[in-house]
Scaffold this motif. Structure first.
Motif, PDB file in Angstrom:
ATOM      1  N   VAL A 110       0.868  -1.179   0.000  1.00 33.92           N
ATOM      2  CA  VAL A 110       0.000   0.000   0.000  1.00 33.92           C
ATOM      3  C   VAL A 110       0.902   1.225   0.000  1.00 33.92           C
ATOM      4  O   VAL A 110       1.807   1.352   0.834  1.00 33.92           O
ATOM      5  N   LEU A 111       0.670   2.145  -0.930  1.00 35.24           N
ATOM      6  CA  LEU A 111       1.588   3.244  -1.161  1.00 35.24           C
ATOM      7  C   LEU A 111       1.223   4.499  -0.374  1.00 35.24           C
ATOM      8  O   LEU A 111       0.078   4.710   0.022  1.00 35.24           O
ATOM      9  N   GLU A 112       2.256   5.325  -0.190  1.00 38.56           N
ATOM     10  CA  GLU A 112       2.073   6.618   0.454  1.00 38.56           C
ATOM     11  C   GLU A 112       0.986   7.416  -0.261  1.00 38.56           C
ATOM     12  O   GLU A 112       0.893   7.413  -1.480  1.00 38.56           O
TER      13      GLU A 112
ATOM     14  N   SER B 207      -3.272  -7.912  14.631  1.00 44.89           N
ATOM     15  CA  SER B 207      -2.010  -7.461  14.047  1.00 44.89           C
ATOM     16  C   SER B 207      -2.199  -6.185  13.236  1.00 44.89           C
ATOM     17  O   SER B 207      -1.353  -5.281  13.258  1.00 44.89           O
ATOM     18  N   LEU B 208      -3.322  -6.076  12.525  1.00 46.50           N
ATOM     19  CA  LEU B 208      -3.581  -4.878  11.729  1.00 46.50           C
ATOM     20  C   LEU B 208      -3.972  -3.695  12.605  1.00 46.50           C
ATOM     21  O   LEU B 208      -3.595  -2.552  12.320  1.00 46.50           O
ATOM     22  N   VAL B 209      -4.733  -3.964  13.650  1.00 44.09           N
ATOM     23  CA  VAL B 209      -5.079  -2.896  14.601  1.00 44.09           C
ATOM     24  C   VAL B 209      -3.802  -2.330  15.224  1.00 44.09           C
ATOM     25  O   VAL B 209      -3.617  -1.107  15.325  1.00 44.09           O
ATOM     26  N   ALA B 210      -2.902  -3.221  15.628  1.00 45.88           N
ATOM     27  CA  ALA B 210      -1.645  -2.788  16.249  1.00 45.88           C
ATOM     28  C   ALA B 210      -0.784  -2.016  15.256  1.00 45.88           C
ATOM     29  O   ALA B 210      -0.141  -1.019  15.614  1.00 45.88           O
TER      30      ALA B 210
ATOM     31  N   SER C  57       4.033  -2.828   3.337  1.00 47.67           N
ATOM     32  CA  SER C  57       3.865  -4.075   2.589  1.00 47.67           C
ATOM     33  C   SER C  57       3.117  -5.110   3.417  1.00 47.67           C
ATOM     34  O   SER C  57       3.304  -5.201   4.643  1.00 47.67           O
ATOM     35  N   PHE C  58       2.271  -5.911   2.740  1.00 47.54           N
ATOM     36  CA  PHE C  58       1.469  -6.938   3.392  1.00 47.54           C
ATOM     37  C   PHE C  58       1.675  -8.279   2.682  1.00 47.54           C
ATOM     38  O   PHE C  58       2.036  -8.329   1.504  1.00 47.54           O
TER      39      PHE C  58
ATOM     40  N   MET D  99      -5.102  -8.744   3.243  1.00 45.92           N
ATOM     41  CA  MET D  99      -4.602  -8.056   4.428  1.00 45.92           C
ATOM     42  C   MET D  99      -4.446  -6.562   4.145  1.00 45.92           C
ATOM     43  O   MET D  99      -4.783  -5.714   4.983  1.00 45.92           O
ATOM     44  N   ALA D 100      -3.954  -6.249   2.948  1.00 43.80           N
ATOM     45  CA  ALA D 100      -3.780  -4.848   2.565  1.00 43.80           C
ATOM     46  C   ALA D 100      -5.124  -4.129   2.500  1.00 43.80           C
ATOM     47  O   ALA D 100      -5.257  -2.987   2.955  1.00 43.80           O
TER      48      ALA D 100
END
Length: 293
Positions: free
Chosen positions: A200-202, A221-224, A250-251, A256-257
């Motif tokens: 996922v890009l800036e 893990s994503l919340v953290a 990166s995922f 996940m992304a």
């Protein structure tokens, strides 16, 4: 009458070949720029009086469109490219920025390399081949000098037709990029088919109001990761209630992304689409699947 600020660039074209080796200098600067096409690296190594210290970029260049970039440092000048010539197959051109040893201490070289790597990771619509993220100590007395050198390098790269700042509001339409617009949340990313990863890009929007997974069963893990990035300035306020990603992440999978950007539980293979509306599944899978796979 306004003062006109001028820079004088001189370019030497070896053997008169516009596609060959070029040596560029800017008046008032000891920094020498050398453009080296890979197929004539042997000729470049024979050039006399080329400084040894500095940084360089390896490029996968297709008529000015960069597809891959690597940044590194050298104390051997053009001879440093021998190692990459034997180990890296993908590059076709190198651009080197070199200065006399008396002008460039190793602290300056290391600081400049770190800044160059950081920049291409955040600003390019191309694959970045650097796996390391150097964080050398930078003397506060030389920090301004290093940043001015980097600005000069970006200026020269643009003049040479190798602009490194390829992602902007219009850069998101570049080939190989995907986006999602569910609920008006526009995330931008790139899929690496060889590794199965999704970056996922800036500049991507992030919906922090929606928890990845669900309220009852969040993806911890994503919340953290969201909390960590927000605390470190990697996620900043954006438009309205949305936030903006300030650095690429990166995922291990497209889903996940998508969960990270949109919240909820998403099928990344159908969520991420290109500018023609084709999904990742359409492009990379012969038979679409409902699950992750």
């Amino acid at each position: 009458m306004a003062i006109i600020d001028l820079k004088t660039l001189t370019m030497q074209v070896i053997n008169g070949d516009p596609e060959g080796i070029k040596i560029c200098r800017v008046a008032g600067s000891t920094l020498v720029t050398v453009v080296v096409p890979r197929q004539i690296l042997g000729e470049a190594k024979a050039l006399p009086d080329i400084p040894k210290r500095g940084i360089y970029y390896l490029l996968d260049d297709m008529q000015g469109r960069l597809r891959r970039v690597y940044a590194g440092q050298t104390v051997k000048g053009i001879l440093r490219l021998d190692d990459h010539n034997s180990r890296k197959e993908w590059w076709n051109k190198a651009v080197m920025f070199l200065a006399p040893d008396s002008e460039f201490s190793m602290d300056v070289v290391s600081g400049l390399e770190a800044l160059a790597i950081q920049y291409i990771r955040r600003h390019g619509a191309y694959e970045v081949e650097n796996s390391n993220d150097p964080k050398p100590y930078i003397d506060p007395y030389t920090e301004a000098f290093i940043h001015s050198l980097h600005d000069d390098i970006l200026f020269r790269m643009t003049l040479l037709g190798f602009g490194l700042d390829a992602i902007g509001d219009e850069g998101h339409a570049a080939v190989g990029l995907f986006h999602t617009t569910r609920r008006g949340v526009r995330g931008i990313g790139r899929y690496d088919a060889a590794e199965g990863t999704f970056e996922v890009l800036e500049g991507s929007m992030i919906d922090l109001d929606r928890v990845p997974g669900s309220r009852k069963s969040p993806v911890k893990s994503l919340v953290a990761l969201r909390e960590e990035l927000e605390g470190a300035g990697g996620i900043v306020p954006g438009e309205g209630p949305l936030f903006r990603l300030a650095r690429p992440v990166s995922f291990t999978s497209p889903s996940m992304a998508a969960d990270f950007v949109l919240g909820g539980s998403c099928n990344g293979w159908t969520e991420w689409v290109d500018e023609e509306g084709r999904t990742l599944s359409d492009i990379f899978r012969s038979t679409p699947h409902a699950g992750e796979g």
